[in-house]
Design a protein around this motif. Structure first.
Motif, short mmCIF file in Angstrom:
data_model
loop_
_atom_site.label_atom_id
_atom_site.label_comp_id
_atom_site.label_asym_id
_atom_site.label_seq_id
_atom_site.Cartn_x
_atom_site.Cartn_y
_atom_site.Cartn_z
N LYS A 1 -17.72 18.11 35.79
CA LYS A 1 -17.13 17.48 36.98
C LYS A 1 -17.52 16.01 37.10
O LYS A 1 -16.80 15.24 37.73
CB LYS A 1 -17.58 18.22 38.25
CG LYS A 1 -16.87 19.52 38.48
CD LYS A 1 -17.24 20.06 39.85
CE LYS A 1 -16.48 21.32 40.14
NZ LYS A 1 -16.81 21.86 41.47
N GLY A 2 -18.63 15.64 36.53
CA GLY A 2 -19.05 14.24 36.59
C GLY A 2 -18.11 13.32 35.84
O GLY A 2 -18.06 12.12 36.10
N ALA A 3 -17.34 13.86 34.91
CA ALA A 3 -16.41 13.06 34.11
C ALA A 3 -15.05 12.94 34.76
O ALA A 3 -14.15 12.33 34.19
CB ALA A 3 -16.27 13.67 32.72
N LYS A 4 -14.87 13.53 35.95
CA LYS A 4 -13.57 13.47 36.61
C LYS A 4 -13.39 12.12 37.30
O LYS A 4 -14.33 11.53 37.81
CB LYS A 4 -13.45 14.59 37.64
CG LYS A 4 -13.28 15.96 37.02
CD LYS A 4 -13.14 17.02 38.07
CE LYS A 4 -11.74 17.06 38.58
NZ LYS A 4 -11.50 18.15 39.52
N ILE A 5 -12.16 11.68 37.34
CA ILE A 5 -11.78 10.45 38.05
C ILE A 5 -10.98 10.85 39.28
O ILE A 5 -10.10 11.71 39.20
CB ILE A 5 -10.92 9.54 37.13
CG1 ILE A 5 -11.68 9.15 35.87
CG2 ILE A 5 -10.43 8.32 37.88
CD1 ILE A 5 -12.86 8.25 36.11
#
Length: 130
Positions: free
Chosen positions: A105-109
């Motif tokens: 989820k940290g890689a979501k924009i």
């Protein structure tokens, strides 16, 4: 110098889709295998755009079976059939290289939500009255 610009103008694509860094895009790329030619779709996040004019390129990153894969596409290449925006992103950076270290989820924009203009809302109401 004007001759060089004229050659560049002839090779540049006129109908380039408007996308920016942070957008999730589908790149329709022509693959040549012997005599056959097919279109392969590469979907991912645009993390960088470099250069300008005829040399402009963009980097698309996607996760393929748990491994991050990046590919650089020249924007005005004749091998690119089209680029369609799947989801516009809301970012505050020109280069999103920090996404390489993020997982899950940290890689979501975040998605860029655009408002519809008032004219498009008023048009159906006027049509209903007539």
């Amino acid at each position: 110098m004007n001759e060089i610009k004229a050659i560049e103008e002839a090779q540049m694509k006129s109908e380039v889709d408007q996308f920016k860094v942070g957008d999730t895009v589908k790149v329709h790329f022509k693959i040549v295998e012997g005599k056959n030619e097919r279109i392969q779709i590469y979907e991912g996040l645009v993390i960088a755009m470099k250069n300008s004019r005829i040399g402009k390129s963009f980097t698309v990153r996607k996760n393929s079976y748990g491994v991050g894969v990046e590919r650089v596409f020249p924007l005005h290449s004749p091998r690119i059939a089209k680029v369609e925006v799947v989801r516009p992103g809301r970012v505050r950076r020109a280069k999103l290289y920090y996404i390489r270290e993020k997982i899950g989820k940290g890689a979501k924009i975040k998605e860029l939500i655009t408002k519809k203009d008032a004219r498009s809302k008023a048009a159906p109401a006027e049509a209903a009255q007539n």
